[in-house]
Scaffold this motif. Structure first.
Motif, mmCIF file in Angstrom:
data_model
loop_
_atom_site.group_PDB
_atom_site.id
_atom_site.type_symbol
_atom_site.label_atom_id
_atom_site.label_comp_id
_atom_site.label_asym_id
_atom_site.label_seq_id
_atom_site.Cartn_x
_atom_site.Cartn_y
_atom_site.Cartn_z
ATOM 1 N N ARG A 1 1.518 6.166 2.217
ATOM 2 C CA ARG A 1 1.105 4.808 2.554
ATOM 3 C C ARG A 1 -0.295 4.858 3.135
ATOM 4 O O ARG A 1 -0.557 5.627 4.050
ATOM 5 C CB ARG A 1 2.064 4.154 3.550
ATOM 6 C CG ARG A 1 1.778 2.665 3.710
ATOM 7 C CD ARG A 1 2.717 1.975 4.660
ATOM 8 N NE ARG A 1 2.564 0.534 4.579
ATOM 9 C CZ ARG A 1 3.081 -0.326 5.439
ATOM 10 N NH1 ARG A 1 3.812 0.123 6.459
ATOM 11 N NH2 ARG A 1 2.888 -1.621 5.292
ATOM 12 N N ASN A 2 -1.176 4.057 2.529
ATOM 13 C CA ASN A 2 -2.592 4.062 2.937
ATOM 14 C C ASN A 2 -3.170 5.468 2.908
ATOM 15 O O ASN A 2 -3.989 5.845 3.755
ATOM 16 C CB ASN A 2 -2.749 3.459 4.333
ATOM 17 C CG ASN A 2 -2.366 1.994 4.384
ATOM 18 O OD1 ASN A 2 -2.653 1.246 3.437
ATOM 19 N ND2 ASN A 2 -1.701 1.582 5.453
ATOM 20 N N GLY A 3 -2.742 6.278 1.938
ATOM 21 C CA GLY A 3 -3.265 7.624 1.754
ATOM 22 C C GLY A 3 -2.626 8.695 2.596
ATOM 23 O O GLY A 3 -2.957 9.881 2.439
ATOM 24 N N PRO B 1 10.877 2.763 3.139
ATOM 25 C CA PRO B 1 11.827 1.657 3.018
ATOM 26 C C PRO B 1 12.872 1.951 1.943
ATOM 27 O O PRO B 1 12.562 2.500 0.881
ATOM 28 C CB PRO B 1 10.944 0.470 2.626
ATOM 29 C CG PRO B 1 9.589 0.817 3.147
ATOM 30 C CD PRO B 1 9.479 2.307 3.009
ATOM 31 N N ALA B 2 14.106 1.562 2.208
ATOM 32 C CA ALA B 2 15.218 1.901 1.319
ATOM 33 C C ALA B 2 15.013 1.364 -0.089
ATOM 34 O O ALA B 2 15.312 2.052 -1.075
ATOM 35 C CB ALA B 2 16.527 1.369 1.898
ATOM 36 N N LEU B 3 14.496 0.129 -0.212
ATOM 37 C CA LEU B 3 14.309 -0.466 -1.533
ATOM 38 C C LEU B 3 13.270 0.301 -2.332
ATOM 39 O O LEU B 3 13.466 0.614 -3.512
ATOM 40 C CB LEU B 3 13.895 -1.930 -1.395
ATOM 41 C CG LEU B 3 13.578 -2.668 -2.704
ATOM 42 C CD1 LEU B 3 14.781 -2.682 -3.636
ATOM 43 C CD2 LEU B 3 13.102 -4.087 -2.430
ATOM 44 N N ILE B 4 12.150 0.634 -1.705
ATOM 45 C CA ILE B 4 11.090 1.373 -2.398
ATOM 46 C C ILE B 4 11.590 2.755 -2.793
ATOM 47 O O ILE B 4 11.369 3.215 -3.922
ATOM 48 C CB ILE B 4 9.836 1.463 -1.498
ATOM 49 C CG1 ILE B 4 9.131 0.114 -1.481
ATOM 50 C CG2 ILE B 4 8.900 2.567 -1.970
ATOM 51 C CD1 ILE B 4 7.889 0.069 -0.632
ATOM 52 N N PHE B 5 12.262 3.441 -1.893
ATOM 53 C CA PHE B 5 12.789 4.766 -2.214
ATOM 54 C C PHE B 5 13.749 4.696 -3.398
ATOM 55 O O PHE B 5 13.658 5.490 -4.338
ATOM 56 C CB PHE B 5 13.505 5.359 -1.003
ATOM 57 C CG PHE B 5 14.126 6.699 -1.255
ATOM 58 C CD1 PHE B 5 13.358 7.856 -1.242
ATOM 59 C CD2 PHE B 5 15.479 6.818 -1.556
ATOM 60 C CE1 PHE B 5 13.921 9.100 -1.500
ATOM 61 C CE2 PHE B 5 16.063 8.051 -1.811
ATOM 62 C CZ PHE B 5 15.284 9.195 -1.784
ATOM 63 N N ASN C 1 0.798 -1.232 0.000
ATOM 64 C CA ASN C 1 0.000 0.000 0.000
ATOM 65 C C ASN C 1 0.830 1.282 0.000
ATOM 66 O O ASN C 1 0.357 2.343 0.421
ATOM 67 C CB ASN C 1 -0.972 0.022 1.184
ATOM 68 C CG ASN C 1 -2.033 -1.046 1.077
ATOM 69 O OD1 ASN C 1 -2.533 -1.331 -0.019
ATOM 70 N ND2 ASN C 1 -2.371 -1.663 2.188
ATOM 71 N N TYR C 2 2.073 1.206 -0.438
ATOM 72 C CA TYR C 2 2.862 2.414 -0.654
ATOM 73 C C TYR C 2 2.489 3.008 -2.021
ATOM 74 O O TYR C 2 2.063 2.298 -2.941
ATOM 75 C CB TYR C 2 4.362 2.114 -0.623
ATOM 76 C CG TYR C 2 4.915 1.863 0.761
ATOM 77 C CD1 TYR C 2 5.322 2.926 1.573
ATOM 78 C CD2 TYR C 2 5.039 0.574 1.252
ATOM 79 C CE1 TYR C 2 5.828 2.696 2.846
ATOM 80 C CE2 TYR C 2 5.539 0.331 2.525
ATOM 81 C CZ TYR C 2 5.930 1.398 3.317
ATOM 82 O OH TYR C 2 6.429 1.171 4.566
#
Length: 837
Positions: free
Chosen positions: A670-672, A681-685, A636-637
């Motif tokens: 995240r979740n609006g 999170p480092a991977l998502i960023f 939900n990011y």
């Protein structure tokens, strides 16, 4: 007649009766009394209208004639401003949509008034339904020569735009009818305005009578079926027709019609409209008639019962064709494309495989969302996740370790994967003797098998590229596989093994992850030592550099370079984006990618290919200065990339779309709820910022060598700063690759890598190729050199070892280096004129 019409019934030439006049007055009063708002009156169900339906044919004819006269008296569209006019129009529409049991003369009288005596009010009258009444009469009784001549003359009439196609087709259908339907099968035809309709009509018209009936029944279904999805009743009717024709012949004919549709091209047509005696000309891009597109939609639904690998491939290709855009109209045939997607979704795992590929290739956000929903529904039915069902759906094409043998007579063809989107067919005798080309006897005696082989090769190329892109996009998910999933769907899979064995993986052994690469049939670590306890592997995930230190990353790069292993996607050389102090200070947004000037259409295409949603900014928008590209992420990011329209110097298309946008913030949710940068999170960023950097690195005007002289002059400074400025992360990776590649090239002694440039010493000048944009400055005075890459040039990666696929600018830089190192051999006059200044 026109003069008499104001006083006389058109059917009897007698004055109107007081009974009809009184009835119409009551009808108007009943439906308008107490109503100040009279648009879209609901006449149906009113007592007077219900009574009218039960009156005699003669009374209804007189009432129709009276209301036609009243409407004509208003003049062009004048009835629209009067309550009574709306009652007349709505009542006539309802009457002509139900069977009135009129004869030929009655219907022709109405049509003559509407078309020749109606002062254009026919634009608001249901002419199509009136023609349908004539068709019903003709099927029972035939038509006189007078009626046929009237219809023949009517074919070229300028019908209302919204009714034009189906009115013309209905006239053609009526003209095909004969007076004695018992002696001859009445044909059912498609609109023959385009080549598709002509092709279908030619086929059905030449059939023997025993086949004409079921085929005409099917064409009738194609013409009358509407809506976005087929009904179960439709499939039952199609099955009955297929049984009459024969399942295999019917399937083959459907396949032939779909291929005929695939061959159709967009036409540029010139239109002439006459208004108040003046001619107006305009051009438009035209495809097939809407009625024929509706018919094709039913044909696509019909193949659901007969899907085989060839039909699935056709449906996949048609879907892409249908969603290509034509100027000022949008998708070519979205309805047919949606029908293809629906049929693929109903075709089991083989259909899901095509949907998985289409999800990555199509640009329309709503269409991608629809595909994702179909995949989700199929996954729920099987009790697995969408990612798992996509794994299960990938076909292996009977490949073993990327190869398959096909025997044809005394020969066999070895089909093998040679690269992403590349296959090779090698011919041999059965004793293993290699041949230079396919044997003549195979071409002669195995035409069908040979075509199937070549089709399979194309499908492998397309599917492998799609799966590479799926793996690349899936890195952000950080997905963990069980060892059974990994072996079944990746390592031992005939197609996927080509990708699997060129990537670095992490194996969980006794609770600890160990990096591994499949080398010479053995899983080894970065030092080429076989992994211990490999039989104890429990879980597997793709290796990502964000979790590794710099030494680990460099070691794997050295491993790949030593063995000249070209990875199908950027993995060991994948850019890493870490949070900066500036982003910590701004708290909830990043300005790292702000203040760039992008070509909007290029940005839009690239964003959608990477799974982002974006709407083009144009003069039609709601007045906002800012738009966002958004991407949904695991758990939900969500990320947003803000851009602004650039309104300058008339830089927009004919349809009002701005050519350029400027970039702004990147935000995460995240979740609006908007997130602090330190909570991401480092991977998502890293993966999000990599995407955004890619958008800038590809779509920036700074990459366009022609933009310096032809672009917006007020942004000239931006072009200069980007074209020859500091390197972004993509360019830094490019620099690291060149530092490994250049020493191996024959031009190495002429090359030097500085902080931002690859410097090439030619005999005429010395050249500085920027590692970010690929643009060139010439020493000693930093004179700009414009060289536009040739898109048709051969792939440099086939001659020079590159450690990964997909960096076009890297290939351009190396190609320019080779060209400029031998600048005395350049023959292009445009380049020479710049060198000699």
């Amino acid at each position: 007649m026109a003069d008499q019409f104001t006083d006389l019934n058109i059917f009897t030439q007698k004055p109107f009766s007081s009974k009809v006049k009184a009835f119409i007055d009551t009808l108007v009063e009943e439906n308008t009394q107490g109503k100040s708002y009279f648009y879209n009156l609901k006449i149906s169900g009113s007592p007077s209208y219900e009574k009218l339906k039960k009156e005699s044919v003669d009374f209804r004819k007189e009432a129709i004639s009276f209301m036609l006269q009243k409407l004509k008296s208003y003049g062009v569209s004048g009835w629209m401003y009067d309550k009574s006019g709306y009652v007349y129009q709505q009542t006539l529409t309802l009457m002509m949509r139900s069977n009135q049991n009129f004869d030929e003369n009655d219907i022709l009288a109405i049509l003559r008034v509407l078309i020749y005596d109606g002062n254009n009010f026919y634009h608001w009258f249901p002419i199509y339904q009136t023609l349908t009444q004539l068709e019903k009469y003709a099927r029972k009784n035939g038509l006189t020569q007078e009626a046929r001549q009237f219809l023949y003359n009517l074919k070229d009439f300028s019908f209302p735009y919204r009714e034009e196609d189906r009115c013309e087709l209905k006239i053609k259908e009526i003209l095909t009818l004969t007076g004695d339907v018992a002696l001859q099968i009445a044909p059912v035809v498609l609109d023959d305005y385009d080549d598709f309709g002509k092709g279908v009509n030619a086929f059905t018209g030449n059939l023997e009578d025993s086949l004409k009936v079921p085929y005409y029944q099917f064409i009738t279904l194609c013409k009358k079926t509407k809506g976005g999805k087929p009904s179960q009743k439709l499939y039952l009717e199609i099955d009955k027709i297929a049984q009459q024709i024969g399942t295999e012949p019917f399937k083959n004919q459907l396949k032939a019609w779909l291929l005929l549709f695939k061959q159709q091209e967009v036409r540029l047509e010139t239109h002439i409209n006459i208004f108040n005696g003046r001619e107006y000309h305009h051009t438009s891009h035209e495809f097939l008639r809407p009625s024929n597109l509706d018919a094709i939609k039913v044909m696509v639904w019909a193949v659901k019962s007969f899907t085989d690998p060839e039909i699935l491939q056709i449906l996949g290709n048609l879907t892409e064709k249908c969603f290509t855009k034509i100027p000022n109209k949008g998708p070519l045939a979205a309805g047919v494309g949606n029908a293809c997607i629906y049929t693929l979704a109903q075709s089991g795992l083989n259909g899901i495989a095509y949907l998985s590929r289409l999800k990555l290739r199509l640009r329309q956000s709503s269409t991608k969302e629809m595909i994702e929903n179909y995949i989700l529904e199929a996954a729920k039915e099987m009790g697995v996740t969408p990612s798992e069902i996509e794994d299960m759906a990938v076909p292996d094409f009977d490949l073993k370790e990327g190869k398959a043998a096909f025997v044809m007579g005394d020969y066999q063809a070895i089909l093998s994967i040679t690269g992403i989107g590349k296959t090779q067919i090698q011919w041999q005798k059965l004793d293993g003797t290699t041949l230079k080309s396919e044997p003549a006897t195979v071409k002669k005696d195995f035409k069908t098998e040979l075509k199937s082989l070549k089709d399979t090769a194309k499908q492998i190329q397309t599917m492998l590229t799609a799966q590479r892109d799926r793996l690349d996009r899936g890195l952000v998910e950080d997905r963990t596989l069980t060892i059974e999933q990994f072996e079944n769907f990746y390592l031992n899979h005939g197609l996927m093994c080509f990708l699997t064995t060129q990537l670095i993986w992490c194996f969980e052994i006794h609770g600890k992850f160990q990096d591994a690469f499949y080398f010479n049939g053995v899983w080894v670590d970065v030092d080429e030592k076989p992994l211990e306890n490999i039989e104890s592997v429990q879980k597997v995930k793709l290796w990502h550099p964000i979790r590794k230190n710099i030494d680990d990353i460099l070691d794997w790069r050295n491993f790949l370079a030593k063995h000249e292993i070209r990875q199908p996607l950027k993995q060991a050389y994948r850019e890493i984006y870490l949070l900066t102090d500036a982003e910590v200070n701004t708290r909830n947004y990043s300005n790292r990618m702000a203040a760039h000037l992008l070509k909007q259409h290029q940005f839009n295409s690239l964003a959608k290919l990477r799974g982002w949603k974006y709407s083009l900014l144009g003069a039609y928008d709601k007045g906002y200065d800012t738009e966002t590209a958004t991407v949904q992420l695991p758990e939900n990011y969500k990320a947003e990339f803000w851009v602004q329209e650039v309104y300058a110097d008339g830089e927009w298309t004919d349809s009002g779309i701005y050519n350029y946008v400027s970039t702004d913030q990147v935000r995460f949710y995240r979740n609006g709820t908007q997130l602090e940068m330190t909570d991401i999170p480092a991977l998502i960023f890293s993966e999000v910022m990599r995407d955004v950097d890619l958008f800038v690195g590809v779509a920036s005007v700074g990459n366009d060598p022609n933009w310096r002289d032809g672009g917006l002059q007020q942004y000239r400074n931006y072009w200069e700063s980007y074209s020859f400025g500091d390197l972004n992360e993509l360019a830094k990776t490019r620099k690291q690759v060149l530092e490994r590649i250049i020493p191996r090239l024959k031009i190495a002694k002429q090359c030097q890598i500085t902080d931002k440039f690859l410097v090439v010493a030619g005999k005429i000048r010395t050249y500085k190729i920027h590692l970010g944009s690929g643009n060139i400055l010439m020493e000693p005075n930093d004179q700009y050199l414009c060289i536009v890459p040739d898109r048709k040039s051969e792939n440099l990666g086939d001659k020079v070892f590159l450690p990964f696929e997909g960096d076009n600018i890297l290939s351009i830089i190396i190609s320019k280096a080779f060209l400029l190192a031998e600048d005395t051999k350049i023959t292009d006059t445009t380049i020479l004129s710049q060198l000699e200044r």
